[in-house]
Design a protein around this motif. Structure first.
Motif, PDB file in Angstrom:
ATOM      1  N   PRO A   7       0.803  -1.230   0.000  1.00  0.00           N
ATOM      2  CA  PRO A   7       0.000   0.000   0.000  1.00  0.00           C
ATOM      3  C   PRO A   7       0.836   1.280   0.000  1.00  0.00           C
ATOM      4  O   PRO A   7       0.297   2.366   0.076  1.00  0.00           O
ATOM      5  CB  PRO A   7      -0.812  -0.098   1.303  1.00  0.00           C
ATOM      6  N   PHE A   8       2.170   1.133  -0.078  1.00  0.00           N
ATOM      7  CA  PHE A   8       3.043   2.313   0.008  1.00  0.00           C
ATOM      8  C   PHE A   8       3.819   2.516  -1.285  1.00  0.00           C
ATOM      9  O   PHE A   8       4.896   3.073  -1.295  1.00  0.00           O
ATOM     10  CB  PHE A   8       4.019   2.150   1.176  1.00  0.00           C
ATOM     11  N   THR A   9       3.253   2.044  -2.375  1.00  0.00           N
ATOM     12  CA  THR A   9       4.008   2.056  -3.624  1.00  0.00           C
ATOM     13  C   THR A   9       4.205   3.456  -4.196  1.00  0.00           C
ATOM     14  O   THR A   9       3.314   4.302  -4.121  1.00  0.00           O
ATOM     15  CB  THR A   9       3.326   1.158  -4.668  1.00  0.00           C
ATOM     16  N   GLU A  10       5.385   3.657  -4.746  1.00  0.00           N
ATOM     17  CA  GLU A  10       5.665   4.885  -5.509  1.00  0.00           C
ATOM     18  C   GLU A  10       5.438   4.615  -6.999  1.00  0.00           C
ATOM     19  O   GLU A  10       5.329   5.520  -7.800  1.00  0.00           O
ATOM     20  CB  GLU A  10       7.137   5.315  -5.308  1.00  0.00           C
ATOM     21  N   ASN A  11       5.414   3.321  -7.365  1.00  0.00           N
ATOM     22  CA  ASN A  11       5.290   2.935  -8.777  1.00  0.00           C
ATOM     23  C   ASN A  11       4.161   1.922  -8.953  1.00  0.00           C
ATOM     24  O   ASN A  11       4.398   0.728  -9.036  1.00  0.00           O
ATOM     25  CB  ASN A  11       6.605   2.282  -9.262  1.00  0.00           C
ATOM     26  N   PRO A  12       2.906   2.401  -8.985  1.00  0.00           N
ATOM     27  CA  PRO A  12       1.784   1.461  -8.996  1.00  0.00           C
ATOM     28  C   PRO A  12       1.675   0.595 -10.241  1.00  0.00           C
ATOM     29  O   PRO A  12       1.179  -0.511 -10.191  1.00  0.00           O
ATOM     30  CB  PRO A  12       0.558   2.364  -8.864  1.00  0.00           C
ATOM     31  N   ILE A  13       2.151   1.097 -11.366  1.00  0.00           N
ATOM     32  CA  ILE A  13       1.970   0.348 -12.604  1.00  0.00           C
ATOM     33  C   ILE A  13       3.194  -0.502 -12.900  1.00  0.00           C
ATOM     34  O   ILE A  13       4.311  -0.009 -12.954  1.00  0.00           O
ATOM     35  CB  ILE A  13       1.706   1.308 -13.792  1.00  0.00           C
ATOM     36  N   SER A  14       2.959  -1.801 -13.097  1.00  0.00           N
ATOM     37  CA  SER A  14       4.055  -2.712 -13.443  1.00  0.00           C
ATOM     38  C   SER A  14       4.529  -2.394 -14.859  1.00  0.00           C
ATOM     39  O   SER A  14       3.729  -2.088 -15.743  1.00  0.00           O
ATOM     40  CB  SER A  14       3.553  -4.152 -13.364  1.00  0.00           C
ATOM     41  N   THR A  15       5.835  -2.482 -15.080  1.00  0.00           N
ATOM     42  CA  THR A  15       6.369  -2.178 -16.416  1.00  0.00           C
ATOM     43  C   THR A  15       6.397  -3.427 -17.297  1.00  0.00           C
ATOM     44  O   THR A  15       6.590  -3.341 -18.492  1.00  0.00           O
ATOM     45  CB  THR A  15       7.798  -1.608 -16.307  1.00  0.00           C
ATOM     46  N   ASP A  16       6.198  -4.595 -16.686  1.00  0.00           N
ATOM     47  CA  ASP A  16       6.225  -5.845 -17.445  1.00  0.00           C
ATOM     48  C   ASP A  16       4.840  -6.101 -18.045  1.00  0.00           C
ATOM     49  O   ASP A  16       3.919  -6.529 -17.364  1.00  0.00           O
ATOM     50  CB  ASP A  16       6.641  -6.993 -16.516  1.00  0.00           C
TER      51      ASP A  16
END
Length: 458
Positions: free
Chosen positions: A262-271
């Motif tokens: 819940p503390f993500t700075e990068n919510p979208i996966s690049t894969d």
């Protein structure tokens, strides 16, 4: 003196539960029921919505009439990926379509021809693939294959909000339901995806409010605060978010093991090929990066194979204790022996090779390989975020071999297990409460237990 309580309906696919919690969030009353599924117009099994509605009303009215409790608030936690489409009178127009129902491939192809490319779209909306599991697609399907029904829709309500609507009669949307792989939300823009506006579907979706919103109203002569409902995965996460100050990830285990960050700075996966990287939303609209693993399902499959090979009792696997010497032996010249049936992994062999001397050794080998998969899953959800704590709940929190191995491989993090049988119901109660949770909450309510890594000698 009547006891002051918060009421919660916690609606799963199988069991429908009703709880009353006191001011300290202790359960004081519980009842549950299950209904046989009915069929939609295509003969596909689906939730018996009329029976569910009738049960909700009957239970709540009975509790109010008994006058033993003073119900101050009510809220609703339910499974996601389900919409109830109501007409101008508030009556459902269609069955509650099952999210496992296959979606016509022509509809999916048509959608991507307009709004693709596919990989980019899935990542932008935090989805893993398109099907009925993405409830937004259900609206697209209705619009283009059942236009006469679609025209009559006044509002499409996510299931938690429909249950709230039954009591409050106010149509609303909220973040946790919108954010659960619906294909409706653009995580980059923090708004509905452009396709929603282009199709005019936004006109069918009620105003968005925070999940903490409640409606004060007179219900059958009682002043009650009615919550807007919450998606069950986000509800289960809430007690942790409210009571832990440091950054953490929650590993929620069962048939699926889902890791929430819940503390993500990068919510979208690049894969773009990764179907197991998904997104959820917190009650305030902030993203939760998640990754999933079909852990419980695979465990069940492999345990059955081991039972047949070694001729042990079906519950024997529950009694196996962690053995450090066995783990050392496995680790000395480690290789993969298990071919998975429901998981694809680049390290698995072409064929399983289960020729170990005894069941306990085979079990340790199986758990080591499964935990290595779990580690990949956890690292995917954490990414580059500075997460120092791991919380583990669900079925595997009782598995000694699993927890020992996880603690060993994450020596740099603090691992805690919790017993969260009330998880999503408690989260729903907390979301409409003004109570501040402190760091002792998990200890007092969730049987919080610390784990330290084992020491390998020699």
């Amino acid at each position: 003196m009547k006891q002051k309580v918060t009421a919660v309906f916690d609606i799963g696919k199988t069991n429908k539960k009703f709880f009353l919690f006191d001011k300290n969030f202790k359960e004081v009353h519980k009842e549950y029921i299950s209904f046989d599924e009915i069929e939609d117009e295509d003969g596909y099994p689906t939730e018996n919505l009329p029976a569910l509605k009738e049960w909700l009303k009957e239970v709540f009215n009975r509790i109010l009439e008994a006058k033993k409790y003073k119900v101050q608030a009510i809220n609703f936690s339910t499974y996601g990926a389900s919409l109830v489409h109501i007409d101008e009178h508030g009556n459902p127009l269609t069955p509650l379509y099952n999210y496992l129902k296959p979606l016509d491939q022509n509809i999916i192809d048509d959608f991507f021809s307009k709004y693709g490319p596919k990989e980019e779209f899935l990542k932008t909306t935090g989805c893993s693939d398109l099907s009925m599991l993405n409830s937004g697609l259900q609206l697209y399907w209705l619009k283009h294959s059942k236009p006469e029904v679609y025209k009559k829709i006044k509002y499409s309500l996510h299931l938690p909000q429909y249950l709230s609507y039954i009591f409050a009669k106010i149509p609303l949307s909220e973040y946790t339901s919108i954010g659960c792989h619906t294909a409706l939300w653009d995580y980059g823009k923090k708004d509905y995806h452009s396709w929603v506006y282009k199709e005019g579907i936004d006109k069918k979706l009620p105003p968005i409010v925070s999940t903490e919103t409640s409606i004060n109203m007179n219900y059958n002569g009682n002043r009650i605060k009615i919550g807007v409902g919450i998606h069950d995965s986000s509800a289960a996460l809430l007690p942790y978010v409210r009571s832990i100050k440091k950054k953490f990830a929650l590993i929620s285990t069962g048939t699926w093991s889902i890791v929430f960050n819940p503390f993500t700075e990068n919510p979208i996966s690049t894969d773009t090929d990764d179907k197991d990287a998904i997104n959820y939303m917190r009650i305030n609209g902030k993203p939760v990066k998640a990754s999933r693993l079909f852990l419980g399902n695979e465990y069940k499959v492999q345990i059955e194979k081991l039972r047949e090979i070694y001729g042990v009792d079906k519950d024997y696997h529950r009694t196996v204790k962690f053995n450090c010497d066995t783990f050392k032996e496995i680790n000395k010249d480690f290789k993969h022996f298990f071919k998975w049936e429901s998981i694809v992994d680049e390290d698995m062999p072409e064929q399983s090779d289960i020729s170990f001397d005894n069941y306990d050794y085979a079990y340790h080998q199986l758990m080591t390989e499964l935990v290595l998969l779990q580690i990949k899953c956890i690292k995917k959800a954490i990414g580059s975020d500075a997460v120092s704590r791991l919380y583990l709940d669900g079925g595997f929190s009782d598995n000694e071999v699993y927890t020992k191995l996880l603690t060993h491989y994450f020596r740099d993090k603090k691992l805690r297990t919790t017993k969260a049988s009330l998880g999503s119901a408690l989260g729903a109660a907390i979301s409409i409460s003004d109570t501040k949770l402190n760091s002792k909450f998990l200890k007092e309510n969730y049987a919080l237990k610390k784990h330290v890594p084992f020491i390998i000698s020699g």
